[in-house]
Design an enzyme around this catalytic site. Structure first.
Site, mmCIF file in Angstrom:
data_model
loop_
_atom_site.group_PDB
_atom_site.id
_atom_site.type_symbol
_atom_site.label_atom_id
_atom_site.label_comp_id
_atom_site.label_asym_id
_atom_site.label_seq_id
_atom_site.Cartn_x
_atom_site.Cartn_y
_atom_site.Cartn_z
ATOM 1 N N GLU A 163 -21.267 0.857 -11.011
ATOM 2 C CA GLU A 163 -21.161 -0.169 -12.061
ATOM 3 C C GLU A 163 -22.502 -0.742 -12.507
ATOM 4 O O GLU A 163 -22.680 -1.952 -12.586
ATOM 5 C CB GLU A 163 -20.239 -1.301 -11.575
ATOM 6 C CG GLU A 163 -18.868 -0.790 -11.179
ATOM 7 C CD GLU A 163 -17.934 -1.891 -10.649
ATOM 8 O OE1 GLU A 163 -18.360 -3.052 -10.567
ATOM 9 O OE2 GLU A 163 -16.785 -1.559 -10.321
ATOM 10 N N ASN A 205 -20.666 6.032 -10.286
ATOM 11 C CA ASN A 205 -19.275 5.612 -10.465
ATOM 12 C C ASN A 205 -19.216 4.361 -11.343
ATOM 13 O O ASN A 205 -19.988 3.421 -11.143
ATOM 14 C CB ASN A 205 -18.699 5.282 -9.067
ATOM 15 C CG ASN A 205 -17.204 5.078 -9.054
ATOM 16 O OD1 ASN A 205 -16.453 5.897 -9.566
ATOM 17 N ND2 ASN A 205 -16.761 3.977 -8.460
ATOM 18 N N HIS A 242 -9.389 2.110 -14.429
ATOM 19 C CA HIS A 242 -8.487 0.958 -14.313
ATOM 20 C C HIS A 242 -7.956 0.650 -15.715
ATOM 21 O O HIS A 242 -8.687 0.113 -16.551
ATOM 22 C CB HIS A 242 -9.232 -0.257 -13.757
ATOM 23 C CG HIS A 242 -9.723 -0.072 -12.358
ATOM 24 N ND1 HIS A 242 -8.863 0.051 -11.293
ATOM 25 C CD2 HIS A 242 -10.979 0.023 -11.848
ATOM 26 C CE1 HIS A 242 -9.579 0.200 -10.174
ATOM 27 N NE2 HIS A 242 -10.860 0.193 -10.492
ATOM 28 N N GLU A 271 -10.527 5.599 -9.116
ATOM 29 C CA GLU A 271 -9.836 4.350 -8.758
ATOM 30 C C GLU A 271 -8.652 4.120 -9.684
ATOM 31 O O GLU A 271 -8.383 3.000 -10.123
ATOM 32 C CB GLU A 271 -10.802 3.153 -8.851
ATOM 33 C CG GLU A 271 -12.047 3.305 -8.013
ATOM 34 C CD GLU A 271 -12.996 2.112 -8.082
ATOM 35 O OE1 GLU A 271 -12.590 1.037 -8.594
ATOM 36 O OE2 GLU A 271 -14.141 2.250 -7.637
ATOM 37 N N ASP A 273 -5.557 3.206 -11.667
ATOM 38 C CA ASP A 273 -4.333 2.397 -11.696
ATOM 39 C C ASP A 273 -4.046 2.042 -13.146
ATOM 40 O O ASP A 273 -4.964 1.948 -13.955
ATOM 41 C CB ASP A 273 -4.384 1.166 -10.772
ATOM 42 C CG ASP A 273 -5.601 0.282 -10.944
ATOM 43 O OD1 ASP A 273 -6.289 0.374 -11.988
ATOM 44 O OD2 ASP A 273 -5.863 -0.532 -10.039
HETATM 45 O O1 9MR Z 1 -9.821 -3.385 -4.578
HETATM 46 C C1 9MR Z 1 -10.980 -4.103 -4.212
HETATM 47 C C2 9MR Z 1 -10.610 -5.533 -3.887
HETATM 48 O O2 9MR Z 1 -9.847 -5.577 -2.703
HETATM 49 C C3 9MR Z 1 -11.871 -6.367 -3.728
HETATM 50 O O3 9MR Z 1 -11.519 -7.725 -3.586
HETATM 51 C C4 9MR Z 1 -12.769 -6.186 -4.928
HETATM 52 C C5 9MR Z 1 -14.031 -6.966 -4.775
HETATM 53 O O4 9MR Z 1 -14.957 -6.689 -5.761
HETATM 54 O O5 9MR Z 1 -13.083 -4.808 -5.078
HETATM 55 C C6 9MR Z 1 -11.946 -4.061 -5.360
HETATM 56 O O6 9MR Z 1 -12.313 -2.713 -5.614
HETATM 57 C C7 9MR Z 1 -13.166 -2.509 -6.731
HETATM 58 C C8 9MR Z 1 -14.026 -1.300 -6.434
HETATM 59 O O7 9MR Z 1 -14.703 -1.482 -5.217
HETATM 60 C C9 9MR Z 1 -14.986 -1.030 -7.552
HETATM 61 N N1 9MR Z 1 -14.337 -0.926 -8.821
HETATM 62 C C10 9MR Z 1 -13.415 -1.992 -9.151
HETATM 63 C C11 9MR Z 1 -12.406 -2.185 -8.030
HETATM 64 C C12 9MR Z 1 -11.369 -3.228 -8.413
HETATM 65 O O8 9MR Z 1 -11.950 -4.471 -8.585
#
Ligand code: 9MR
Length: 437
Positions: A163, A205, A242, A271, A273
Protein backbone atom coordinates in the site's frame (compact mmCIF):
# COMPACT_ATOMS: atom_id res chain seq x y z
CA UNK A 1 -7.60 -41.91 -25.71
CA UNK A 2 -8.10 -44.37 -28.56
CA UNK A 3 -10.05 -46.66 -26.23
CA UNK A 4 -12.24 -43.70 -25.35
CA UNK A 5 -12.85 -43.10 -29.01
CA UNK A 6 -13.90 -46.71 -29.43
CA UNK A 7 -16.49 -46.27 -26.72
CA UNK A 8 -18.17 -43.37 -28.42
CA UNK A 9 -21.62 -43.77 -29.83
CA UNK A 10 -22.44 -45.07 -33.26
CA UNK A 11 -23.89 -41.70 -34.21
CA UNK A 12 -20.68 -39.90 -33.48
CA UNK A 13 -18.69 -42.62 -35.24
CA UNK A 14 -20.82 -42.06 -38.32
CA UNK A 15 -20.15 -38.31 -38.27
CA UNK A 16 -16.45 -38.96 -37.78
CA UNK A 17 -16.45 -41.38 -40.68
CA UNK A 18 -18.09 -38.76 -42.88
CA UNK A 19 -15.40 -36.26 -41.98
CA UNK A 20 -12.67 -38.78 -42.68
CA UNK A 21 -14.06 -39.42 -46.15
CA UNK A 22 -14.11 -35.70 -46.81
CA UNK A 23 -10.38 -35.71 -46.14
CA UNK A 24 -10.34 -34.03 -42.75
CA UNK A 25 -9.99 -36.03 -39.59
CA UNK A 26 -11.72 -34.30 -36.75
CA UNK A 27 -12.68 -35.70 -33.40
CA UNK A 28 -16.16 -34.43 -32.78
CA UNK A 29 -16.38 -34.72 -29.03
CA UNK A 30 -14.28 -33.61 -26.15
CA UNK A 31 -12.11 -36.05 -24.29
CA UNK A 32 -13.65 -37.04 -20.98
CA UNK A 33 -13.50 -34.15 -18.56
CA UNK A 34 -11.20 -34.43 -15.59
CA UNK A 35 -13.32 -34.99 -12.46
CA UNK A 36 -14.56 -31.67 -11.10
CA UNK A 37 -12.91 -30.50 -7.89
CA UNK A 38 -15.32 -30.54 -4.95
CA UNK A 39 -13.35 -28.03 -2.89
CA UNK A 40 -11.92 -24.65 -3.82
CA UNK A 41 -8.33 -25.89 -3.58
CA UNK A 42 -9.01 -28.97 -5.73
CA UNK A 43 -10.94 -27.03 -8.34
CA UNK A 44 -8.23 -24.35 -8.54
CA UNK A 45 -5.53 -27.02 -8.84
CA UNK A 46 -7.08 -28.19 -12.12
CA UNK A 47 -5.53 -25.13 -13.72
CA UNK A 48 -2.42 -25.23 -11.51
CA UNK A 49 -3.70 -22.38 -9.39
CA UNK A 50 -4.06 -22.14 -5.63
CA UNK A 51 -7.03 -21.02 -3.57
CA UNK A 52 -6.15 -19.36 -0.28
CA UNK A 53 -7.52 -17.66 2.79
CA UNK A 54 -6.34 -15.41 5.59
CA UNK A 55 -6.09 -17.10 8.98
CA UNK A 56 -6.27 -15.43 12.40
CA UNK A 57 -4.29 -17.28 15.09
CA UNK A 58 -6.97 -16.41 17.67
CA UNK A 59 -9.59 -18.41 15.73
CA UNK A 60 -7.56 -21.56 15.14
CA UNK A 61 -9.08 -23.32 18.16
CA UNK A 62 -12.57 -22.95 16.60
CA UNK A 63 -13.02 -26.39 15.04
CA UNK A 64 -15.58 -25.30 12.46
CA UNK A 65 -13.26 -22.52 11.30
CA UNK A 66 -10.12 -24.62 11.09
CA UNK A 67 -11.90 -27.56 9.46
CA UNK A 68 -13.23 -25.36 6.66
CA UNK A 69 -9.84 -23.74 6.25
CA UNK A 70 -8.12 -27.10 6.03
CA UNK A 71 -10.66 -28.57 3.62
CA UNK A 72 -11.01 -25.70 1.17
CA UNK A 73 -7.75 -23.75 1.03
CA UNK A 74 -4.14 -24.55 0.15
CA UNK A 75 -2.52 -21.12 0.46
CA UNK A 76 -2.47 -19.39 3.83
CA UNK A 77 -1.88 -15.75 4.78
CA UNK A 78 -1.56 -14.63 8.39
CA UNK A 79 -4.20 -11.91 8.71
CA UNK A 80 -2.17 -9.85 11.22
CA UNK A 81 0.44 -12.08 12.85
CA UNK A 82 3.40 -11.49 10.51
CA UNK A 83 3.02 -7.70 10.27
CA UNK A 84 5.63 -5.31 11.62
CA UNK A 85 3.92 -4.60 14.95
CA UNK A 86 3.42 -8.31 15.65
CA UNK A 87 6.90 -9.52 14.70
CA UNK A 88 9.07 -6.70 16.10
CA UNK A 89 7.17 -5.20 19.06
CA UNK A 90 10.39 -3.73 20.48
CA UNK A 91 13.21 -2.68 18.26
CA UNK A 92 15.39 -5.62 17.29
CA UNK A 93 13.44 -7.99 19.57
CA UNK A 94 11.49 -10.26 17.31
CA UNK A 95 8.43 -12.28 18.29
CA UNK A 96 7.33 -15.03 15.93
CA UNK A 97 5.02 -17.00 18.22
CA UNK A 98 1.69 -16.27 16.48
CA UNK A 99 3.20 -16.18 13.01
CA UNK A 100 4.88 -19.52 13.60
CA UNK A 101 1.61 -21.01 14.83
CA UNK A 102 -0.03 -20.20 11.48
CA UNK A 103 2.95 -21.08 9.28
CA UNK A 104 3.53 -24.40 11.07
CA UNK A 105 -0.14 -25.37 10.81
CA UNK A 106 -0.13 -24.53 7.11
CA UNK A 107 3.06 -26.45 6.31
CA UNK A 108 2.05 -29.44 8.45
CA UNK A 109 -1.18 -29.63 6.46
CA UNK A 110 0.54 -29.48 3.08
CA UNK A 111 -0.32 -25.85 2.35
CA UNK A 112 1.82 -22.99 1.14
CA UNK A 113 2.12 -19.57 2.77
CA UNK A 114 1.96 -16.00 1.51
CA UNK A 115 4.01 -13.80 3.82
CA UNK A 116 2.23 -10.56 4.78
CA UNK A 117 3.74 -7.96 5.05
CA UNK A 118 7.35 -6.83 5.47
CA UNK A 119 7.13 -3.05 4.99
CA UNK A 120 3.97 -0.96 5.39
CA UNK A 121 3.03 2.51 6.60
CA UNK A 122 0.31 0.95 8.79
CA UNK A 123 0.52 -1.45 11.73
CA UNK A 124 4.03 -0.30 12.54
CA UNK A 125 5.12 -0.91 16.13
CA UNK A 126 5.03 2.19 18.33
CA UNK A 127 8.80 2.58 18.35
CA UNK A 128 8.86 2.79 14.56
CA UNK A 129 5.93 5.15 14.09
CA UNK A 130 7.88 8.18 15.21
CA UNK A 131 11.08 7.33 13.40
CA UNK A 132 12.25 9.15 10.28
CA UNK A 133 15.24 9.32 7.98
CA UNK A 134 18.20 6.99 7.93
CA UNK A 135 17.47 5.44 11.32
CA UNK A 136 14.02 4.41 10.02
CA UNK A 137 15.47 3.16 6.73
CA UNK A 138 17.96 1.01 8.64
CA UNK A 139 15.26 -0.22 11.01
CA UNK A 140 13.13 -1.24 8.01
CA UNK A 141 16.01 -3.14 6.40
CA UNK A 142 16.83 -4.82 9.72
CA UNK A 143 13.17 -5.77 10.10
CA UNK A 144 13.06 -7.35 6.66
CA UNK A 145 16.29 -9.26 7.29
CA UNK A 146 14.95 -10.50 10.63
CA UNK A 147 11.47 -11.56 9.52
CA UNK A 148 12.19 -12.86 6.01
CA UNK A 149 15.32 -14.51 7.44
CA UNK A 150 13.33 -16.29 10.16
CA UNK A 151 10.88 -17.70 7.62
CA UNK A 152 13.48 -18.32 4.93
CA UNK A 153 12.52 -21.27 2.71
CA UNK A 154 8.98 -21.51 4.09
CA UNK A 155 7.23 -18.73 2.18
CA UNK A 156 5.84 -19.01 -1.35
CA UNK A 157 5.54 -15.25 -1.83
CA UNK A 158 6.15 -12.22 0.36
CA UNK A 159 4.19 -9.01 0.27
CA UNK A 160 7.43 -7.06 0.54
CA UNK A 161 5.84 -3.63 0.36
CA UNK A 162 2.17 -2.98 1.02
CA UNK A 163 0.00 0.00 0.00
CA UNK A 164 2.69 2.54 -0.92
CA UNK A 165 0.55 4.67 -3.28
CA UNK A 166 -2.03 7.39 -2.71
CA UNK A 167 -5.68 6.82 -3.56
CA UNK A 168 -7.39 9.20 -5.95
CA UNK A 169 -6.14 10.82 -9.09
CA UNK A 170 -2.63 11.94 -8.10
CA UNK A 171 -0.77 8.73 -8.94
CA UNK A 172 1.68 9.78 -6.23
CA UNK A 173 3.44 7.77 -3.58
CA UNK A 174 1.70 7.78 -0.22
CA UNK A 175 3.33 10.31 2.10
CA UNK A 176 4.49 8.00 4.91
CA UNK A 177 7.50 7.97 7.18
CA UNK A 178 8.93 5.19 5.00
CA UNK A 179 8.43 7.25 1.83
CA UNK A 180 10.18 10.18 3.47
CA UNK A 181 13.32 8.07 3.90
CA UNK A 182 13.76 8.44 0.12
CA UNK A 183 11.93 7.39 -3.02
CA UNK A 184 14.13 4.31 -3.33
CA UNK A 185 12.75 2.76 -0.12
CA UNK A 186 10.60 0.30 -2.05
CA UNK A 187 13.39 -1.11 -4.15
CA UNK A 188 15.66 -1.18 -1.08
CA UNK A 189 13.02 -3.33 0.63
CA UNK A 190 12.93 -5.72 -2.35
CA UNK A 191 16.71 -6.10 -2.41
CA UNK A 192 16.73 -6.81 1.33
CA UNK A 193 13.97 -9.41 0.99
CA UNK A 194 15.78 -11.16 -1.86
CA UNK A 195 18.90 -11.38 0.22
CA UNK A 196 17.06 -12.76 3.26
CA UNK A 197 14.90 -15.33 1.42
CA UNK A 198 16.27 -15.88 -2.09
CA UNK A 199 13.70 -18.48 -3.17
CA UNK A 200 10.52 -16.67 -2.19
CA UNK A 201 8.59 -14.76 -4.81
CA UNK A 202 8.63 -11.06 -3.95
CA UNK A 203 5.40 -9.09 -4.46
CA UNK A 204 4.21 -5.52 -4.33
CA UNK A 205 0.67 -5.56 -2.85
CA UNK A 206 -2.02 -2.85 -2.95
CA UNK A 207 -5.76 -2.06 -3.09
CA UNK A 208 -7.77 0.11 -5.50
CA UNK A 209 -5.49 -1.10 -8.28
CA UNK A 210 -8.15 -3.19 -10.03
CA UNK A 211 -9.48 -0.71 -12.57
CA UNK A 212 -7.05 -0.22 -15.41
CA UNK A 213 -8.23 3.38 -15.90
CA UNK A 214 -7.44 4.50 -12.37
CA UNK A 215 -4.41 6.67 -11.69
CA UNK A 216 -3.29 4.45 -8.82
CA UNK A 217 -3.31 1.38 -11.06
CA UNK A 218 -1.26 3.22 -13.66
CA UNK A 219 1.19 4.46 -11.05
CA UNK A 220 1.83 0.97 -9.67
CA UNK A 221 2.13 -0.36 -13.23
CA UNK A 222 4.74 2.28 -14.06
CA UNK A 223 6.71 1.42 -10.93
CA UNK A 224 6.70 -2.29 -11.75
CA UNK A 225 7.72 -1.60 -15.35
CA UNK A 226 10.56 0.58 -14.10
CA UNK A 227 11.65 -2.09 -11.60
CA UNK A 228 11.66 -4.79 -14.27
CA UNK A 229 13.65 -2.58 -16.66
CA UNK A 230 16.28 -1.88 -13.98
CA UNK A 231 16.49 -5.42 -12.61
CA UNK A 232 14.96 -4.68 -9.20
CA UNK A 233 14.01 -8.14 -7.86
CA UNK A 234 10.21 -8.10 -8.11
CA UNK A 235 8.37 -11.30 -9.09
CA UNK A 236 4.70 -10.59 -8.53
CA UNK A 237 2.00 -8.02 -7.94
CA UNK A 238 -0.77 -8.63 -5.41
CA UNK A 239 -4.23 -7.18 -6.01
CA UNK A 240 -6.00 -7.00 -2.65
CA UNK A 241 -9.43 -6.83 -4.30
CA UNK A 242 -11.61 -5.47 -1.49
CA UNK A 243 -14.82 -4.71 -3.37
CA UNK A 244 -18.09 -3.03 -2.38
CA UNK A 245 -20.77 -0.95 -4.07
CA UNK A 246 -18.52 2.11 -4.13
CA UNK A 247 -15.68 0.06 -5.56
CA UNK A 248 -17.25 -2.73 -7.64
CA UNK A 249 -15.37 -5.33 -9.65
CA UNK A 250 -14.39 -3.37 -12.78
CA UNK A 251 -15.30 -4.59 -16.27
CA UNK A 252 -11.67 -4.25 -17.30
CA UNK A 253 -10.25 -6.43 -14.51
CA UNK A 254 -8.94 -9.02 -16.94
CA UNK A 255 -7.17 -6.23 -18.87
CA UNK A 256 -5.54 -4.96 -15.67
CA UNK A 257 -4.25 -8.37 -14.63
CA UNK A 258 -3.05 -9.17 -18.16
CA UNK A 259 -1.23 -5.86 -18.56
CA UNK A 260 0.69 -6.40 -15.34
CA UNK A 261 1.44 -10.02 -16.25
CA UNK A 262 2.78 -8.81 -19.59
CA UNK A 263 5.48 -6.93 -17.66
CA UNK A 264 6.90 -10.32 -16.71
CA UNK A 265 5.51 -10.70 -13.19
CA UNK A 266 3.01 -13.12 -11.70
CA UNK A 267 -0.25 -11.60 -10.53
CA UNK A 268 -2.20 -12.81 -7.52
CA UNK A 269 -5.50 -11.80 -5.99
CA UNK A 270 -4.46 -11.53 -2.38
CA UNK A 271 -7.29 -10.32 -0.10
CA UNK A 272 -10.51 -10.86 -2.00
CA UNK A 273 -13.81 -9.96 -0.38
CA UNK A 274 -16.95 -8.55 -1.99
CA UNK A 275 -19.66 -6.83 0.06
CA UNK A 276 -23.18 -8.02 -0.70
CA UNK A 277 -25.28 -11.14 -0.89
CA UNK A 278 -27.11 -13.48 -3.25
CA UNK A 279 -26.76 -13.50 -7.00
CA UNK A 280 -25.18 -10.09 -7.32
CA UNK A 281 -22.37 -10.99 -4.94
CA UNK A 282 -21.99 -14.44 -6.48
CA UNK A 283 -21.70 -13.02 -10.00
CA UNK A 284 -19.00 -10.61 -8.92
CA UNK A 285 -17.05 -13.44 -7.30
CA UNK A 286 -17.39 -15.38 -10.53
CA UNK A 287 -16.17 -12.41 -12.54
CA UNK A 288 -13.02 -12.10 -10.44
CA UNK A 289 -12.39 -15.84 -10.79
CA UNK A 290 -12.87 -15.64 -14.56
CA UNK A 291 -10.51 -12.69 -14.83
CA UNK A 292 -7.76 -14.57 -12.99
CA UNK A 293 -8.29 -17.77 -14.97
CA UNK A 294 -8.03 -15.89 -18.24
CA UNK A 295 -4.50 -14.74 -17.36
CA UNK A 296 -1.89 -17.48 -17.48
CA UNK A 297 0.31 -15.72 -14.91
CA UNK A 298 -2.53 -15.22 -12.42
CA UNK A 299 -1.31 -17.95 -10.10
CA UNK A 300 -4.03 -17.93 -7.46
CA UNK A 301 -6.72 -16.25 -5.42
CA UNK A 302 -6.87 -15.67 -1.66
CA UNK A 303 -10.08 -14.62 0.11
CA UNK A 304 -9.63 -12.44 3.18
CA UNK A 305 -11.09 -14.76 5.79
CA UNK A 306 -13.15 -17.93 6.09
CA UNK A 307 -16.72 -17.11 7.26
CA UNK A 308 -18.51 -13.77 6.98
CA UNK A 309 -18.26 -13.42 10.75
CA UNK A 310 -14.47 -13.74 10.56
CA UNK A 311 -14.15 -10.79 8.17
CA UNK A 312 -12.56 -7.45 9.07
CA UNK A 313 -15.85 -6.00 7.76
CA UNK A 314 -18.28 -8.67 8.92
CA UNK A 315 -21.39 -6.51 8.42
CA UNK A 316 -20.72 -6.55 4.65
CA UNK A 317 -20.98 -10.39 4.59
CA UNK A 318 -18.18 -10.39 1.99
CA UNK A 319 -16.89 -13.99 2.08
CA UNK A 320 -17.78 -17.45 0.73
CA UNK A 321 -19.10 -19.07 3.95
CA UNK A 322 -21.80 -17.67 6.20
CA UNK A 323 -21.47 -17.32 9.95
CA UNK A 324 -22.66 -20.90 10.41
CA UNK A 325 -19.93 -22.23 8.15
CA UNK A 326 -22.40 -22.95 5.34
CA UNK A 327 -21.39 -22.47 1.71
CA UNK A 328 -22.97 -19.35 0.22
CA UNK A 329 -24.25 -18.94 -3.34
CA UNK A 330 -20.98 -17.22 -4.19
CA UNK A 331 -19.10 -20.36 -3.15
CA UNK A 332 -20.95 -22.40 -5.77
CA UNK A 333 -20.31 -19.81 -8.47
CA UNK A 334 -16.60 -19.74 -7.67
CA UNK A 335 -16.33 -23.53 -7.54
CA UNK A 336 -18.15 -23.91 -10.87
CA UNK A 337 -15.97 -21.29 -12.48
CA UNK A 338 -12.77 -22.92 -11.21
CA UNK A 339 -14.06 -26.22 -12.56
CA UNK A 340 -14.44 -24.79 -16.06
CA UNK A 341 -10.67 -25.19 -16.34
CA UNK A 342 -11.40 -28.63 -17.72
CA UNK A 343 -14.79 -27.66 -19.14
CA UNK A 344 -13.27 -26.85 -22.46
CA UNK A 345 -12.29 -29.76 -24.56
CA UNK A 346 -8.95 -31.16 -25.35
CA UNK A 347 -9.18 -33.82 -27.98
CA UNK A 348 -6.95 -36.15 -29.94
CA UNK A 349 -7.94 -34.65 -33.30
CA UNK A 350 -5.57 -36.04 -35.90
CA UNK A 351 -2.77 -36.07 -33.35
CA UNK A 352 -1.31 -32.83 -34.64
CA UNK A 353 -2.93 -30.29 -32.31
CA UNK A 354 -5.18 -29.79 -29.33
CA UNK A 355 -7.35 -26.95 -28.11
CA UNK A 356 -8.60 -25.86 -24.71
CA UNK A 357 -11.64 -23.67 -24.14
CA UNK A 358 -11.90 -21.46 -21.06
CA UNK A 359 -14.88 -19.29 -20.23
CA UNK A 360 -13.81 -15.79 -19.20
CA UNK A 361 -15.91 -12.65 -18.81
CA UNK A 362 -19.69 -12.74 -18.76
CA UNK A 363 -22.49 -10.20 -18.86
CA UNK A 364 -26.23 -10.59 -18.47
CA UNK A 365 -26.84 -11.71 -22.05
CA UNK A 366 -23.46 -12.97 -23.30
CA UNK A 367 -20.13 -14.43 -22.29
CA UNK A 368 -16.62 -14.89 -23.62
CA UNK A 369 -14.67 -18.08 -24.26
CA UNK A 370 -10.94 -18.09 -24.98
CA UNK A 371 -9.44 -20.95 -27.03
CA UNK A 372 -5.77 -21.89 -26.93
CA UNK A 373 -4.37 -24.12 -29.65
CA UNK A 374 -1.15 -26.06 -29.28
CA UNK A 375 0.71 -28.41 -31.62
CA UNK A 376 0.52 -26.44 -34.86
CA UNK A 377 0.20 -22.87 -36.12
CA UNK A 378 -1.98 -23.92 -39.03
CA UNK A 379 -5.18 -25.22 -37.48
CA UNK A 380 -8.89 -25.58 -37.93
CA UNK A 381 -10.91 -25.46 -34.73
CA UNK A 382 -14.52 -26.54 -34.77
CA UNK A 383 -16.58 -25.09 -31.93
CA UNK A 384 -19.85 -26.72 -30.87
CA UNK A 385 -22.05 -24.02 -29.38
CA UNK A 386 -24.91 -24.89 -27.08
CA UNK A 387 -28.58 -24.78 -27.93
CA UNK A 388 -29.78 -21.18 -28.35
CA UNK A 389 -26.28 -19.68 -28.31
CA UNK A 390 -25.15 -17.44 -31.18
CA UNK A 391 -22.02 -15.55 -32.11
CA UNK A 392 -21.82 -11.87 -31.23
CA UNK A 393 -18.12 -11.15 -31.63
CA UNK A 394 -14.71 -12.75 -32.10
CA UNK A 395 -11.05 -11.80 -32.00
CA UNK A 396 -7.70 -13.17 -33.22
CA UNK A 397 -9.25 -15.75 -35.60
CA UNK A 398 -11.51 -15.91 -38.65
CA UNK A 399 -14.82 -17.51 -37.68
CA UNK A 400 -17.44 -18.91 -40.02
CA UNK A 401 -20.95 -19.70 -38.84
CA UNK A 402 -22.99 -17.99 -36.15
CA UNK A 403 -24.67 -20.88 -34.31
CA UNK A 404 -24.42 -24.65 -34.10
CA UNK A 405 -20.88 -25.54 -35.19
CA UNK A 406 -18.52 -22.62 -35.83
CA UNK A 407 -15.23 -23.03 -37.69
CA UNK A 408 -12.21 -20.98 -36.64
CA UNK A 409 -8.98 -20.55 -38.61
CA UNK A 410 -5.89 -18.38 -37.90
CA UNK A 411 -5.91 -14.76 -39.05
CA UNK A 412 -2.29 -13.98 -38.28
CA UNK A 413 -2.78 -13.28 -34.57
CA UNK A 414 -1.30 -16.42 -33.09
CA UNK A 415 -2.82 -19.44 -31.42
CA UNK A 416 -5.11 -17.89 -28.84
CA UNK A 417 -8.45 -16.51 -29.93
CA UNK A 418 -11.80 -15.74 -28.43
CA UNK A 419 -15.49 -15.49 -29.11
CA UNK A 420 -18.43 -13.78 -27.47
CA UNK A 421 -21.64 -15.81 -27.53
CA UNK A 422 -25.13 -14.56 -26.79
CA UNK A 423 -26.19 -17.09 -24.19
CA UNK A 424 -29.97 -16.91 -24.75
CA UNK A 425 -30.35 -18.59 -21.38
CA UNK A 426 -27.67 -21.22 -22.02
CA UNK A 427 -24.39 -20.38 -20.32
CA UNK A 428 -22.65 -23.70 -20.92
CA UNK A 429 -19.09 -23.43 -22.20
CA UNK A 430 -18.83 -24.48 -25.86
CA UNK A 431 -16.64 -27.47 -26.66
CA UNK A 432 -14.01 -27.44 -29.37
CA UNK A 433 -11.86 -29.78 -31.40
CA UNK A 434 -8.73 -29.13 -33.39
CA UNK A 435 -7.08 -30.52 -36.48
CA UNK A 436 -4.22 -29.42 -38.69
CA UNK A 437 -5.33 -27.48 -41.74
O1 9MR B 1 -7.96 -7.89 8.32
C1 9MR B 1 -7.02 -7.09 9.01
C2 9MR B 1 -7.64 -6.55 10.28
O2 9MR B 1 -7.86 -7.60 11.19
C3 9MR B 1 -6.72 -5.50 10.89
O3 9MR B 1 -7.38 -4.89 11.98
C4 9MR B 1 -6.35 -4.47 9.86
C5 9MR B 1 -5.42 -3.45 10.43
O4 9MR B 1 -4.91 -2.59 9.48
O5 9MR B 1 -5.73 -5.11 8.75
C6 9MR B 1 -6.61 -5.96 8.11
O6 9MR B 1 -5.99 -6.50 6.95
C7 9MR B 1 -5.62 -5.55 5.96
C8 9MR B 1 -4.39 -6.08 5.25
O7 9MR B 1 -3.38 -6.37 6.18
C9 9MR B 1 -3.91 -5.12 4.21
N1 9MR B 1 -4.93 -4.74 3.29
C10 9MR B 1 -6.18 -4.31 3.88
C11 9MR B 1 -6.69 -5.34 4.87
C12 9MR B 1 -8.05 -4.94 5.42
O8 9MR B 1 -7.97 -3.77 6.14
Amino acid sequence: MRAELARRTAGIAAVAAMLVTSGVVIATTASPAQADGSTLQDAAAESDRYYGTAIAASRMSDSQYINIANREFNMITAENEMKMDATEPSQNQFNFSSGDQIVNWALQNGKRVRGHALAWHSQQPGWMQNMEGSSLRNAMLNHIAGVAGHYQGKIYAWDVVNEAFEDGSSGARRNSNLQRTGNDWIEAAFYAAREADPDAKLCYNDYNTDNWQHAKTQAVYNMVRDFKSRGVPIDCVGFQAHFNSGNPVPNNYHETLQNFADLGVDVQITELDIAGSGTSQAEQFRGVTQACMAVTRCTGITVWGVRDTDSWRASDTPLLFDGYGQKKLAYGYVLDQLNTADGGSSDPGDGSCSVTATRTESWGDRFNTVFTVSGTDDWVVRISTGSGQSLQNSWNADISGTSGTLTATPNGNGNEFGITLYSNGNTSTPSASCSAA
